[in-house]
Write an enzyme that holds these catalytic residues in place. Structure first.
Site, PDB file in Angstrom:
ATOM      1  N   TYR A   1       0.820  -1.077  -0.073  1.00 33.87           N
ATOM      2  CA  TYR A   1      -0.063   0.019   0.005  1.00 33.87           C
ATOM      3  C   TYR A   1       0.795   1.240   0.054  1.00 33.87           C
ATOM      4  CZ  TYR A   1      -3.002  -3.856   1.278  1.00 33.87           C
ATOM      5  OH  TYR A   1      -3.602  -4.993   1.378  1.00 33.87           O
TER       6      TYR A   1
ATOM      7  N   TYR B   1     -12.669  -7.515   4.426  1.00 29.67           N
ATOM      8  CA  TYR B   1     -11.607  -7.377   3.762  1.00 29.67           C
ATOM      9  C   TYR B   1     -11.410  -8.804   3.272  1.00 29.67           C
ATOM     10  CZ  TYR B   1      -6.703  -7.286   2.294  1.00 29.67           C
ATOM     11  OH  TYR B   1      -5.635  -7.199   1.318  1.00 29.67           O
TER      12      TYR B   1
HETATM   13  C1  LIG Z   1      -4.944 -11.143   4.453  1.00 28.20           C
HETATM   14  C2  LIG Z   1      -6.376 -11.730   4.007  1.00 28.20           C
HETATM   15  C3  LIG Z   1      -6.676 -11.759   2.886  1.00 28.20           C
HETATM   16  C4  LIG Z   1      -5.479 -11.968   1.616  1.00 28.20           C
HETATM   17  O1  LIG Z   1      -4.584 -12.823   2.110  1.00 28.20           O
HETATM   18  P1  LIG Z   1      -3.096 -12.491   1.280  1.00 28.20           P
HETATM   19  O2  LIG Z   1      -2.380 -13.796   1.613  1.00 28.20           O
HETATM   20  O3  LIG Z   1      -2.729 -11.191   1.720  1.00 28.20           O
HETATM   21  O4  LIG Z   1      -3.301 -12.407  -0.173  1.00 28.20           O
HETATM   22  C5  LIG Z   1      -7.967 -12.380   2.588  1.00 28.20           C
HETATM   23  N1  LIG Z   1      -8.882 -12.436   3.439  1.00 28.20           N
HETATM   24  C6  LIG Z   1      -8.523 -11.795   4.777  1.00 28.20           C
HETATM   25  C7  LIG Z   1      -9.580 -12.077   5.821  1.00 28.20           C
HETATM   26  C8  LIG Z   1      -7.287 -11.707   5.213  1.00 28.20           C
HETATM   27  O5  LIG Z   1      -7.169 -11.236   6.476  1.00 28.20           O
END
Ligand SMILES: *Cc1c(COP(=O)(O)O)cnc(C)c1O
Length: 444
Positions: free
Chosen positions: A32, A164
């Site tokens: 980011y 997220y």
């Molecule tokens: C971190 C996260 C992701 C993405 O995982 P990455 O390994 O960073 O691609 C997806 N869902 C949730 C709930 C997360 O905390």
């Protein structure tokens, strides 16, 4: 050029560390971040237990206690002898072989283990290389399931606001659409259905009006919904908000009633973080599809998994194209799967629930004082996760500097200073983490 935001103590401009910082800023993207970087990153030379050792002192500290578990992942701390041994032994055999047409014991044993410990009914495991990819795979499974059944209209997803799910395209489309990291792409992303954010509070009773809101939306969109996707119990990077697990039971029932699949994204919550091995266990439900990642390898290597039920797999396999067309180059990576297996055995071989409870108690006690600070809006703790929410966007640099001065690593975002320490964090280090969060809240 002098660094406008130095965190390290004055560095000799010719020193190796100073040079690394300059090169880092000129050439290396960070999460980011802008390019070139605006702030200097701390250079870590090694890590052991719960401590990160810095290449050069920062704010008088040569080591920092890690409050972040490297983003929910390093649950056993760093440089753990058991995980090192698993990695080294596997390295001596093979670090990687392709997964098309070949298989190997670490991947098979890991899949067997995941099927055993996740909610009953999840039987099939797709090994992906990151959390975001595991969410892509989950969505592809659900869309393809309905397509195979001839229900080609069922292509949309429903989620609640404040979530997220990662940074690739499908995950971005179900992240919180407002003020989130992906707002820029609204209009370009698949348009999904958003419910209001679930009412906050793990122990706040289920609000029937909110349950009705979910029912109304799911009923109205049932013909076009392939799946509901949510983070169970904790919405992490979307705001560190907790909700009553009862809402997951509501979703399970509604999905069954209206013929929609349920995806639980446990990438952050899996492996004990919220006090249950999986957050779904708080609700006693089985999703149709579940995503795991982050702490899956104890923070050693990148690996994620998408699990599904037999019904989903059978549906896909009955279709016109009876395969799941997905196969990352590093699928089922032997090193990562061997370490994941060792990490899970390490976790289950100890009183992990007791350790998480101990950390929960320490966070509750240590963060309570933040409530009285000016500018603090809320303090929330669940399992080995604590968050202090401010009433303004946090000054990340000032907050980080304050925590580093206390000898602790935190990485605040938006209006939140939060910690998710490794489960092996001792009581004294935990108290120190809490002091640092308070210092960060004062200065951030
Ligand atoms: C971190 C996260 C992701 C993405 O995982 P990455 O390994 O960073 O691609 C997806 N869902 C949730 C709930 C997360 O905390």
């Amino acid at each position: 050029m002098r660094d406008p935001f130095p965190l390290h103590d004055p560095l000799d401009r010719m020193s190796g560390t100073a040079q690394l910082i300059d090169l880092d800023r000129q050439h290396v993207w960070h999460p980011y971040g802008p390019m070139p970087g605006r702030q200097e990153n701390l250079v870590v030379s090694s890590a052991s237990g719960v401590r990160l050792r810095l290449a050069a002192p920062a704010q008088g500290q040569e080591e920092l206690v890690d409050g972040m578990s490297s983003w929910w992942s390093a649950i056993h701390g760093y440089n753990h002898p058991v995980l090192n041994e698993a990695a080294t032994a596997q390295l001596g055999r093979m670090s990687h072989v392709m997964f098309g047409g070949l298989t190997h014991e670490p991947a098979v044993r890991l899949a067997e283990k995941l099927v055993e410990i996740t909610p009953a009914g999840l039987e099939h495991v797709f090994l992906a290389d990151s959390g975001s990819v595991s969410v892509e795979v989950a969505v592809k499974m659900c869309l393809q399931y309905w397509r195979s059944l001839g229900r080609t209209g069922k292509t949309r997803l429903l989620t609640w606001r404040g979530g997220y799910h990662g940074d690739t395209w499908q995950p971005m489309a179900v992240c919180d659409p407002d003020g989130g990291m992906h707002e820029l792409w609204q209009g370009h992303l698949p348009r999904q259905v958003f419910a209001d954010a679930p009412p906050g509070g793990f122990e706040t009773p289920v609000d029937p009006a909110y349950a009705d809101h979910l029912r109304t939306l799911i009923a109205a969109h049932a013909d076009e919904l392939a799946a509901v996707i949510v983070e169970p119990v904790v919405q992490g990077a979307g705001g560190m908000r907790f909700h009553n697990p009862g809402y997951l039971r509501v979703l399970r029932e509604l999905c069954d009633e209206y013929g929609v699949l349920l995806i639980l994204d446990e990438i952050a919550t899996g492996f004990g973080r919220t006090g249950a091995l999986f957050a779904a266990d708080h609700a006693g439900i089985t999703p149709d599809v579940m995503c795991l990642g982050k702490s899956l390898t104890g923070g050693y290597l990148t690996l994620a998994a998408t699990l599904c039920t037999r019904r989903v797999a059978d549906g896909i396999s009955r279709g016109e194209v009876p395969v799941l067309a997905h196969g990352p180059t590093f699928m089922g990576n032997p090193l990562a799967t061997a370490v994941a297996l060792a990490s899970i055995d390490l976790l289950l071989g100890q009183d992990w629930a007791g350790e998480v409870k101990r950390i929960e108690a320490g966070l509750r006690e240590g963060l309570e004082g933040a409530r009285a600070l000016p500018g603090v809006r809320d303090v929330r703790v669940l399992g080995a996760l604590g968050a202090v929410q401010l009433d303004h966007p946090v000054d990340v640099w000032a907050a980080t500097r304050a925590a580093v001065r206390e000898g602790v690593w935190v990485r605040p975002f938006r209006d939140l200073i939060y910690v998710m320490p490794p489960y092996v964090t001792g009581d004294a280090d935990l108290a120190r983490i809490c002091r640092a969060v308070l210092a960060a809240a004062r200065e951030g």
